[in-house]
Enzyme design. Structure first.
Site, PDB file in Angstrom:
ATOM      1  N   ASP A  71       0.869  -1.176   0.000  1.00 14.44           N
ATOM      2  CA  ASP A  71       0.000   0.000   0.000  1.00 14.44           C
ATOM      3  C   ASP A  71       0.905   1.225   0.000  1.00 14.44           C
ATOM      4  O   ASP A  71       1.639   1.462   0.959  1.00 14.44           O
ATOM      5  CB  ASP A  71      -0.869  -0.043   1.264  1.00 14.44           C
ATOM      6  CG  ASP A  71      -1.778   1.180   1.387  1.00 14.44           C
ATOM      7  OD1 ASP A  71      -1.647   2.120   0.575  1.00 14.44           O
ATOM      8  OD2 ASP A  71      -2.604   1.189   2.316  1.00 14.44           O
ATOM      9  N   TYR A 173      -7.010  15.867  -8.519  1.00 13.37           N
ATOM     10  CA  TYR A 173      -6.165  14.946  -9.289  1.00 13.37           C
ATOM     11  C   TYR A 173      -5.060  15.726 -10.002  1.00 13.37           C
ATOM     12  O   TYR A 173      -3.875  15.379  -9.915  1.00 13.37           O
ATOM     13  CB  TYR A 173      -7.027  14.187 -10.308  1.00 13.37           C
ATOM     14  CG  TYR A 173      -6.242  13.273 -11.220  1.00 13.37           C
ATOM     15  CD1 TYR A 173      -5.843  12.004 -10.798  1.00 13.37           C
ATOM     16  CD2 TYR A 173      -5.903  13.675 -12.515  1.00 13.37           C
ATOM     17  CE1 TYR A 173      -5.130  11.166 -11.636  1.00 13.37           C
ATOM     18  CE2 TYR A 173      -5.182  12.839 -13.361  1.00 13.37           C
ATOM     19  CZ  TYR A 173      -4.801  11.584 -12.922  1.00 13.37           C
ATOM     20  OH  TYR A 173      -4.083  10.755 -13.745  1.00 13.37           O
TER      21      TYR A 173
END
Lengths: 282, 376
Positions: A71, A173
């Site tokens: 992760d 983003y």
């Protein structure tokens, strides 16, 4: 689109590449190209089973690819993955920080960002890249060489002319990807003394689950796209926004990564390269 | 350039010989290589030969274009044979030595034109493109310089012709481009590289003059435009083309209060910024024809241009260094985070990538190849 081509070299023979978010999409495409040029792979994905499956599909029983769960928001899991990579292959020559998300849960249902979009893009796209680079740079510095290639986006350059029509949903983003470019430049200056190069590749418009989510969102929210099929919206975008008139593929991105990881790019560092058919130019 | 250890060099020589033999076969016949086997000192190439089409009626023989037979031949690093032709590979070892280990013949079958190819960065680009399999037209305003580099390439086993081209003269460049297409039948790659740092006497001036603006505009900017305009009709017809302009990191934005370059170089910097913008707008214009236009921005490479800059600076800013080379070395040391020499061949490798089909989706971009001196 570009292809690997039968005449292409084994320019990465003997190298070991560590890639995040590489079980599918662009990351997998990059892994396939690097493998075709001779590199061994450490494929890290938040879905460890998918990573192992992809590793097997790319390298078969050759032992040249290792799939691992990791992760990127948790540097501990990345450091463990690097340890596993070193145990298996003895070195990491190439780091491709690719894992990314477009937004938070429920992204397609919103016109404007919420906290979850900022949190997800910052933690995965930006801090995730920082964590990935930090997890390998010590090893690379010790060896006095290394190639780091971060996957940003041409959306991380400057916004392009669509004004407020899109709402603000893609802003987090874009900002996170601008951060990836800036981080790559800073890191390049930090690690040049150790013979490590750091560059960013900025993909353009690819038909991926991420773009499908954007198209679905547009079909629901933008007047001129209302009710249109997601793929149709994507093709309209290509036609109006890309000088070469074609979408890009994961292989195209992989080819650029392979170049930057090769000896041909030995003096290139701190640069961002758009692979986007000319949709934005820098 | 790194010198390879002996085993690597020998292997590279063999593979290079095989590849070169194949390119000759391909030129003589319509052949496809289906494999290369290296065994001991021999290189075995497996290849297929297709029927030649009748010159007058290429279409009628289409059914005979299938593979007729599969053969093989053996070569050594010195000689390669086909059934009918003996090919001597001159200095294959020397050539292979400069080829980077495991690097591709990524430009096999392509034809390239490089302007300003007679020395400096242009010569490095020519060498690399030839190594990577392209047939290279080396053009220069000085025919003698073009001949020298072209001869170096053919002596090493590559394919090349020299051409005199003055990029400021449209008739000269049109004639040169026609010559390349007549000679090789096609033109895939164009590298407008010719450039000047200023007009005569540049090295002795502390400020620019009109002649500096005129020279840099005429050669660096208009010369690049002229070159593209000369090759574009052919590229548009074929719906294929790769243009790789050579700009400079100096064409990006100036940095800080850096005085290392002086005021006399301003016209050069402005002309190079113009070449970057030209790259953008041309790419946008010709994208629909599947023509890629990109640009490389070299950093600090020891060439005639840097020699002139260094000479100028050693004269007016003597604390930078007493000789031109001292100024250059200091500039390379202080300005470049990555402590590696930047060679003309390094620029060539980046050009080869942009000129290859592995970069088909890249257009309109400028890439700094500069050891991290300017980040973009």
């Amino acid at each position: 689109m570009t292809t690997a081509g039968p005449h292409l070299s084994r320019q990465l023979e003997g190298k070991v590449a560590f890639l995040t978010g590489a079980a599918s999409g662009i990351g997998r495409g990059i892994a396939e190209v690097l493998h075709s040029r001779g590199a061994s792979l450490v494929i890290v994905d938040i879905d460890g089973d998918a990573a192992s499956k992809t590793a097997g599909e790319i390298a078969g029983d050759s032992g040249a690819a290792l799939g691992l769960g990791g992760d990127v928001t948790d540097i501990g899991t990345l450091s463990a993955a690097v340890d596993s990579a070193l145990e298996r292959f003895g070195e990491v020559d190439i780091c491709v920080a690719n894992a990314g998300v477009i937004g938070g849960p429920g992204f397609t249902e919103r016109r404007d960002y919420d906290d979850s979009d900022w949190d997800a893009t910052q933690s995965v796209n930006l801090r995730g890249v920082v964590n990935t680079n930090d997890a390998v740079r010590g090893h690379m510095a010790e060896r006095g060489s290394g190639r780091i290639i971060n996957i940003a986006s041409h959306g991380g350059r400057a916004p392009r002319g669509e004004g407020s029509e899109l709402g603000t949903i893609q802003v987090p983003y874009g900002v996170s990807k601008a951060g990836v470019i800036q981080w790559s430049m800073h890191l390049a200056l930090q690690v040049a003394q150790h013979g490590i190069t750091v560059n960013a590749v900025c993909p353009g418009t690819l038909w991926t689950p991420m773009w499908e989510r954007i198209a679905i969102m547009r079909s629901q929210q933008q007047a001129r796209y209302l009710g249109m099929d997601a793929k149709e919206i994507f093709e309209k975008q290509i036609k109006s926004g890309v000088p070469l008139g074609r979408p890009q593929t994961p292989t195209d991105i992989g080819n650029a990564v392979a170049f930057l990881a090769s000896n041909d790019a030995r003096i290139i560092t701190g640069q961002a390269l758009n692979v986007n058919g000319g949709a934005t130019m820098n | 350039m790194e010198i390879k250890s002996r085993p690597v060099r020998e292997a590279a020589t063999k593979v290079y010989s095989a590849t070169l033999a194949w390119s000759h076969l391909k030129a003589k016949h319509q052949t496809d290589r289906v494999g290369t086997i290296v065994r001991g000192t021999a290189v075995q190439i497996l290849f297929t030969v297709k029927a030649r089409t009748s010159a007058g009626d290429p279409g009628s023989h289409a059914s005979h274009m299938d593979n007729l037979w599969v053969g093989h031949h053996t070569s050594t690093p010195q000689n390669a044979y086909t059934g009918a032709h003996q090919i001597t590979i001159k200095q294959a070892g020397k050539f292979a030595m400069t080829q980077q280990e495991n690097e591709p013949r990524q430009l096999e079958g392509k034809v390239a034109l490089v302007t300003g190819g007679g020395n400096g960065i242009g010569a490095g680009i020519c060498r690399v493109l030839a190594e990577r399999g392209a047939r290279v037209a080396v053009s220069d305003v000085s025919l003698e310089r073009a001949q020298n580099i072209s001869a170096e390439i053919t002596d090493a086993g590559g394919t090349s012709i020299p051409i005199a081209i003055d990029v400021t003269d449209v008739a000269s460049i049109d004639a040169g481009v026609s010559r390349v297409i007549d000679e090789f039948g096609q033109l895939d790659i164009c590298v407008p590289n010719a450039g000047v740092v200023g007009s005569a006497g540049f090295a002795t001036r502390s400020d620019f003059n009109d002649a500096d603006w005129d020279a840099t505009n005429a050669v660096n900017l208009r010369g690049m435009v002229n070159t593209a305009e000369a090759v574009l009709p052919h590229m548009r017809d074929r719906k294929y083309g790769k243009i790789v302009n050579i700009a400079s990191q100096g064409g990006r934005a100036p940095r800080g209060a850096d005085v290392i370059l002086g005021r006399q170089i301003i016209p050069y910097l402005v002309s190079k910024a113009g070449t970057i913008q030209w790259t953008h707008v041309l790419a946008q214009d010709v994208g629909k024809h599947s023509i890629n236009v990109n640009c490389i921005c070299p950093g600090t490479v020891w060439t005639d241009i840097w020699e002139a800059i260094g000479e100028n600076r050693s004269m007016f800013e003597s604390e930078l260094g007493e000789t031109s080379k001292e100024v250059f070395d200091a500039a390379a040391q202080t300005r470049h985070p990555l402590k590696v020499d930047q060679t003309p061949e390094d620029i060539g490798y980046a050009v080869a990538y942009f000129a290859s089909d592995q970069a088909s989706e890249i257009t309109g971009q400028a890439l700094n190849v500069n050891a991290g001196s300017v980040l973009s």
